[in-house]
Structure formats: C-alpha cells, structure tokens
Design a protein around this motif. Structure first.
Motif, PDB file in Angstrom:
ATOM      1  N   VAL A   1       0.833  -1.198   0.000  1.00  0.00           N
ATOM      2  CA  VAL A   1       0.000   0.000   0.000  1.00  0.00           C
ATOM      3  C   VAL A   1       0.868   1.247   0.000  1.00  0.00           C
ATOM      4  O   VAL A   1       0.655   2.171  -0.788  1.00  0.00           O
ATOM      5  N   PHE A   2       1.871   1.296   0.878  1.00  0.00           N
ATOM      6  CA  PHE A   2       2.709   2.490   0.939  1.00  0.00           C
ATOM      7  C   PHE A   2       3.573   2.609  -0.312  1.00  0.00           C
ATOM      8  O   PHE A   2       3.809   3.719  -0.803  1.00  0.00           O
ATOM      9  N   ARG A   3       4.045   1.492  -0.852  1.00  0.00           N
ATOM     10  CA  ARG A   3       4.842   1.558  -2.078  1.00  0.00           C
ATOM     11  C   ARG A   3       4.012   2.132  -3.233  1.00  0.00           C
ATOM     12  O   ARG A   3       4.531   2.887  -4.062  1.00  0.00           O
ATOM     13  N   GLU A   4       2.743   1.776  -3.260  1.00  0.00           N
ATOM     14  CA  GLU A   4       1.870   2.312  -4.306  1.00  0.00           C
ATOM     15  C   GLU A   4       1.606   3.798  -4.088  1.00  0.00           C
ATOM     16  O   GLU A   4       1.562   4.584  -5.041  1.00  0.00           O
ATOM     17  N   LEU A   5       1.464   4.192  -2.829  1.00  0.00           N
ATOM     18  CA  LEU A   5       1.296   5.618  -2.539  1.00  0.00           C
ATOM     19  C   LEU A   5       2.538   6.408  -2.954  1.00  0.00           C
ATOM     20  O   LEU A   5       2.442   7.515  -3.480  1.00  0.00           O
ATOM     21  N   GLN A   6       3.712   5.823  -2.709  1.00  0.00           N
ATOM     22  CA  GLN A   6       4.960   6.458  -3.140  1.00  0.00           C
ATOM     23  C   GLN A   6       4.999   6.605  -4.655  1.00  0.00           C
ATOM     24  O   GLN A   6       5.381   7.656  -5.189  1.00  0.00           O
ATOM     25  N   LYS A   7       4.598   5.555  -5.337  1.00  0.00           N
ATOM     26  CA  LYS A   7       4.623   5.544  -6.795  1.00  0.00           C
ATOM     27  C   LYS A   7       3.723   6.635  -7.366  1.00  0.00           C
ATOM     28  O   LYS A   7       4.053   7.294  -8.356  1.00  0.00           O
TER      29      LYS A   7
ATOM     30  N   VAL B   1     -10.890   6.427  -6.743  1.00  0.00           N
ATOM     31  CA  VAL B   1      -9.539   6.561  -7.286  1.00  0.00           C
ATOM     32  C   VAL B   1      -8.594   5.600  -6.578  1.00  0.00           C
ATOM     33  O   VAL B   1      -7.749   4.959  -7.202  1.00  0.00           O
ATOM     34  N   GLU B   2      -8.770   5.473  -5.273  1.00  0.00           N
ATOM     35  CA  GLU B   2      -7.909   4.581  -4.507  1.00  0.00           C
ATOM     36  C   GLU B   2      -8.099   3.144  -4.954  1.00  0.00           C
ATOM     37  O   GLU B   2      -7.143   2.400  -5.134  1.00  0.00           O
ATOM     38  N   ILE B   3      -9.340   2.745  -5.161  1.00  0.00           N
ATOM     39  CA  ILE B   3      -9.620   1.370  -5.584  1.00  0.00           C
ATOM     40  C   ILE B   3      -9.074   1.123  -6.984  1.00  0.00           C
ATOM     41  O   ILE B   3      -8.358   0.155  -7.236  1.00  0.00           O
ATOM     42  N   ASP B   4      -9.401   2.033  -7.918  1.00  0.00           N
ATOM     43  CA  ASP B   4      -9.031   1.812  -9.308  1.00  0.00           C
ATOM     44  C   ASP B   4      -7.519   1.819  -9.516  1.00  0.00           C
ATOM     45  O   ASP B   4      -6.966   0.988 -10.220  1.00  0.00           O
ATOM     46  N   ASP B   5      -6.844   2.778  -8.881  1.00  0.00           N
ATOM     47  CA  ASP B   5      -5.409   2.917  -9.100  1.00  0.00           C
ATOM     48  C   ASP B   5      -4.589   1.875  -8.367  1.00  0.00           C
ATOM     49  O   ASP B   5      -3.612   1.357  -8.886  1.00  0.00           O
ATOM     50  N   MET B   6      -4.988   1.559  -7.155  1.00  0.00           N
ATOM     51  CA  MET B   6      -4.154   0.738  -6.307  1.00  0.00           C
ATOM     52  C   MET B   6      -4.484  -0.746  -6.395  1.00  0.00           C
ATOM     53  O   MET B   6      -3.618  -1.593  -6.313  1.00  0.00           O
ATOM     54  N   ALA B   7      -5.739  -1.083  -6.565  1.00  0.00           N
ATOM     55  CA  ALA B   7      -6.128  -2.491  -6.581  1.00  0.00           C
ATOM     56  C   ALA B   7      -5.577  -3.228  -7.793  1.00  0.00           C
ATOM     57  O   ALA B   7      -5.366  -4.439  -7.757  1.00  0.00           O
ATOM     58  N   HIS B   8      -5.333  -2.491  -8.867  1.00  0.00           N
ATOM     59  CA  HIS B   8      -4.804  -3.126 -10.066  1.00  0.00           C
ATOM     60  C   HIS B   8      -3.439  -3.751  -9.804  1.00  0.00           C
ATOM     61  O   HIS B   8      -3.105  -4.811 -10.336  1.00  0.00           O
ATOM     62  N   HIS B   9      -2.657  -3.105  -8.957  1.00  0.00           N
ATOM     63  CA  HIS B   9      -1.301  -3.580  -8.678  1.00  0.00           C
ATOM     64  C   HIS B   9      -1.259  -4.549  -7.517  1.00  0.00           C
ATOM     65  O   HIS B   9      -0.478  -5.488  -7.498  1.00  0.00           O
ATOM     66  N   HIS B  10      -2.094  -4.297  -6.497  1.00  0.00           N
ATOM     67  CA  HIS B  10      -2.035  -5.103  -5.282  1.00  0.00           C
ATOM     68  C   HIS B  10      -3.449  -5.415  -4.814  1.00  0.00           C
ATOM     69  O   HIS B  10      -4.149  -4.535  -4.319  1.00  0.00           O
ATOM     70  N   PRO B  11      -3.918  -6.662  -4.981  1.00  0.00           N
ATOM     71  CA  PRO B  11      -5.286  -7.015  -4.592  1.00  0.00           C
ATOM     72  C   PRO B  11      -5.615  -6.657  -3.158  1.00  0.00           C
ATOM     73  O   PRO B  11      -6.757  -6.323  -2.846  1.00  0.00           O
ATOM     74  N   SER B  12      -4.644  -6.719  -2.258  1.00  0.00           N
ATOM     75  CA  SER B  12      -4.942  -6.418  -0.851  1.00  0.00           C
ATOM     76  C   SER B  12      -5.368  -4.965  -0.662  1.00  0.00           C
ATOM     77  O   SER B  12      -6.091  -4.635   0.261  1.00  0.00           O
ATOM     78  N   VAL B  13      -4.897  -4.082  -1.563  1.00  0.00           N
ATOM     79  CA  VAL B  13      -5.227  -2.666  -1.435  1.00  0.00           C
ATOM     80  C   VAL B  13      -6.697  -2.430  -1.679  1.00  0.00           C
ATOM     81  O   VAL B  13      -7.325  -1.553  -1.083  1.00  0.00           O
ATOM     82  N   ALA B  14      -7.289  -3.216  -2.572  1.00  0.00           N
ATOM     83  CA  ALA B  14      -8.684  -2.993  -2.952  1.00  0.00           C
ATOM     84  C   ALA B  14      -9.623  -3.093  -1.764  1.00  0.00           C
ATOM     85  O   ALA B  14     -10.674  -2.465  -1.747  1.00  0.00           O
ATOM     86  N   ARG B  15      -9.249  -3.858  -0.793  1.00  0.00           N
ATOM     87  CA  ARG B  15     -10.150  -4.091   0.315  1.00  0.00           C
ATOM     88  C   ARG B  15     -10.173  -2.933   1.300  1.00  0.00           C
ATOM     89  O   ARG B  15     -10.882  -2.962   2.282  1.00  0.00           O
ATOM     90  N   TYR B  16      -9.376  -1.919   1.034  1.00  0.00           N
ATOM     91  CA  TYR B  16      -9.456  -0.710   1.834  1.00  0.00           C
ATOM     92  C   TYR B  16     -10.355   0.310   1.148  1.00  0.00           C
ATOM     93  O   TYR B  16     -10.503   1.401   1.584  1.00  0.00           O
TER      94      TYR B  16
END
Length: 446
Positions: A218-224, A431-446
């Motif tokens: 999650v944090f790596r994706e936020l950094q990206k 935006v959080e779901i669409d951008d982050m869940a694509h890379h890391h499934p665990s992110v989608a659940r937030y």
C-alpha cells in the motif's frame, strides 16, 4: 528476482509481516507490561516511600498513567512519519525508543539511593516508553494488514493485537520466576531489575526481524503515485472526524477492561483479597496465555461475522462479567482465576477485531496517522485513568461494584463508537480502488 506483486512473493511477505508485527509488539509490550506489573507490585515501596500504601499505589499508578498520556505525542510524531516516509522505518525507531527506555529503568537508583531524582527519572523514562508505544501500534497493525489477503484482514491484522497478552505473559512470567526464586528482600533490592534489563536482548531480536522486512504494498503504491499527505494530522482532523471519533470511542471499553483484569487485578488481589503476589501474577499469566489464542480467533471470526458484531458481544459480555467478578472474587484463588480468564476472554472479542476495525476507518494515505491518533487518545480516556480511578474508588467506597459500574459505562461508550463506525469498507475513494487495486489485490479491500 521475484516481484513483490507475484502471489508467492506476496505470501512470503505476508508471513514475514505477520512475524514482524507479532514479534515487535510482543517485545515492546513486554517492556510496557513489565513496568505495569512492577508499578502494581514494587514501585510504590521503591520510588514513593514514606507514605501510606494507598498513596504509594496511587503514585505508582500515576507513573503508569504517564505512559498513556505520552502516547498521543508518539501517535502524532510517528503517525505523521509513517504516512510520509513509510511504515517500516518508523517501526524500527519505535522499537529502539521503548527498548532503550526500558533498559535504563532497570539501571535507575531508588528513592533511598538518590532521593527525589529517582521518581523523576522514572517518570521521564516511562514517558519515553509511552511515546514509543504510541507510534508502534498503528504501524504494526498496518504492517500485517496491508499485506493481507482479501477477506482475512481481521485475522492477519490481529498479529499486532497478540503482542500485549504475549508481552504480558513474558513480563509476568519473568517476574513470577524471579519472585519465586528470590527472597522478598532480594527481589525488592535487585531482582526486579533483571526483568527490565532483559529487554535489551528482546529488542535486538525484534530489530533483526524488522530491518529485513519490505515496505508494505500500500505504501509503495502511494509512493509511486506521489500521494503522500503534507500535513496528515491536520488532514485527519479536518476530513476524517467521524472515523476518528468512532475509533476512539470503540477503544475505550477494551482498554478499561484490560486495565482491570491484567493490571489492577494484581493490586486488588494482594491488597483487598489478601493473596500473595505469586498467586495474583499466576492468574494474569494464565489469562494472558488464553488470550494469545483467543485474539487471532476473534479476528478470524470477525472476518466471517463482521467486526462490529464480534466487538459488541465482547463489550456487552465484559460489562456483565465485571459485575459478576466482584461478586465471586472473594472465593479464593479459583474464583480469581476464573474471573481473570473470563474477563480477558471478553476483552479478546473486542481486541481481536480492533486492529482491522480501526484501520479500516481511514483512507490509505492517512491510515497510519488516523489509527495512531485513535489508539493513543483512547488510551488516555480508557487505560491511563482506569487504574487510578479503580484505586481511588475502592479506597473511598470499599466495594468493587463501583469499579464494575465504571467498566459498564466504558463498555457503553464502546457500543456508541461501534454504532458510528463503518461496517463495510467498500465506500473508499474510487480513485484509490481503481489505481491501487490493479497492482495489489490487498489494497482494494481498503
């Protein structure tokens, strides 16, 4: 090298995160719990002598409360850093801070040796412990939950929640062995110090695990994405008001229940029921041992039945049991043991799902700060005041049922928090779901 988003790599990272969260919080709560037990058993005599037992106990629990009062500072400082520079780096710092503070407590002179400077230094080091714990919890929760699999966050996030009972188990176990192996004079003279000095070994072990861990996906994706808040504390207070209030209120009941059945019960058993220190510590040891298994089980059940339902059962059960406990507590060691075990069982029903429930209230970019603020401010309202209030109320009224009433009110406050909390976490920003869940499934659940 296998990429972090590969399923096998994700699974390895999840196990490593669980171990880092569990070991780190266990070691830090060993430090915190060994102080709590020492405050109930010996600090009144060693650092606040020359007063009656009630005053000495109140003063010892006053330094205990300092560890809670200082937590918001840790939550603000380390929470902000956790959302700015990452979970892993902050968790290494918190582990070092509390470990060094605990080690130096073991080297402190007593009041008889140094006068008023001794309790002053004790308060200062206790303050540092609290700052470390205040920054620890939010990050430890995110460490395991942000690597977790869909539908199992309650279980995986409970790794951080196992830390307190496991730390309590280790702390009271060490104190029990020392008390049994040493004479009363030897334990008061130097034996209690051994438990604090051992923290150096434990913290070194925790650092080895944490420094080898990767940052959360999650944090790596936020950094990206470059999506890190400039002023996370201000943003949480401005945009996450309801989640913050809900999380704070939800935490009050379990904090008060823990203060009763893992901390104050030591004083109640020795001073009110006339039991030995060894028997009192043994009851807490057994109750904490049960919690090590009950807490992840409660987290798992919350994945199936919902956080708020499991949490509410714990709050209602804890309120009712606190009344029953004081009705049966004078029945000897068996009654005390049953009282502690059942009390900590209901605490587990709240504490197991708590990590997931609190972290799920906040947006990913503000989650470390929001979770830390909720944890630390609730600690002041609940855990910091409770032992002092229990001691005072018992001395003034002579009955434990006033304490039970206090616990009932705390559990009602928790139920109000649950009513405000979000039950289903599928309404986060698209935006959080669409951008982050694509890379890391665990992110989608937030």
């Amino acid at each position: 090298m296998t990429q972090p988003d590969h399923p096998h790599a994700q699974r390895r990272n999840l196990y490593k995160a669980f171990a880092a969260s569990l070991s780190g919080t266990s070691l830090e709560w060993y430090d915190f719990a060994v102080y709590s037990s020492a405050a109930a058993l010996v600090f009144g005599d060693l650092f606040f002598p020359g007063s009656d037992p009630l005053t000495g106990t109140l003063q010892a629990f006053g330094t205990y409360a300092v560890g809670y009062v200082s937590r918001p500072l840790g939550g603000i400082v380390f929470g902000r850093l956790g959302d700015r520079i990452g979970r892993k780096k902050v968790l290494v710092a918190t582990l070092l801070l509390i470990g060094v503070a605990t080690f130096f407590i073991g080297l402190l002179p007593t009041h008889a040796q140094a006068g008023a400077i001794a309790p002053a230094l004790l308060v200062l080091l206790r303050f540092a412990q609290g700052v470390g714990v205040g920054g620890e919890w939010g990050g430890a929760v995110l460490l395991s939950s942000e690597f977790s699999e869909p539908g199992r966050r309650g279980f995986w996030a409970s790794a951080a929640q196992i830390g307190p009972p496991l730390g309590t188990l280790m702390a009271n176990g060490v104190l029990a062995i020392l008390a049994a192996a040493l004479t009363e004079d030897a334990f008061l003279s130097w034996g209690w110090r051994v438990a604090f000095l051992l923290s150096a070994v434990l913290v070194a072990f925790g650092l080895i695990i944490r420094t080898r861990l990767e940052e959360t996906p999650v944090f790596r994706e936020l950094q990206k994405r470059g999506d890190r808040p400039a002023a996370p504390v201000t943003e949480v207070l401005r945009t996450q008001t309801r989640p913050l209030i809900a999380a704070i209120l939800a935490r009050v009941g379990p904090d008060v229940l823990y203060a009763m059945f893992a901390v104050f019960v030591l004083t109640y058993a020795t001073q009110q029921l006339g039991m030995s220190r060894g028997l009192a510590v043994t009851a807490v040891l057994i109750g904490s041992a049960f919690q090590v298994g009950l807490i992840p089980l409660a987290g798992y059940v919350s994945d199936l039945w919902g956080r708020r339902l499991v949490y509410a059962v714990g709050a209602i059960g804890g309120a009712i049991w606190s009344v029953i406990f004081f009705a049966i507590a004078d029945g000897g060691f068996t009654s005390l043991l049953v009282g502690v075990v059942v009390g900590l069982f209901f605490h587990s029903l709240m504490y197991g799902p708590q990590a997931a429930l609190v972290s799920e209230q906040f947006h990913a970019r503000l989650r470390y700060t929001g979770s830390s603020l909720a944890y630390t401010f609730a600690g002041i309202i609940g855990g910091a005041i409770a032992p002092l209030a229990f001691t005072y109320l018992l001395a003034k009224t002579g009955t434990g049922f006033v304490i039970a009433a206090y616990i009932v009110v705390a559990c009602l406050i928790t139920l109000c928090g649950l009513a405000l909390a979000r039950a289903v976490i599928d309404d986060v920003d698209e935006v959080e779901i669409d951008d982050m869940a694509h890379h890391h499934p665990s992110v989608a659940r937030y």
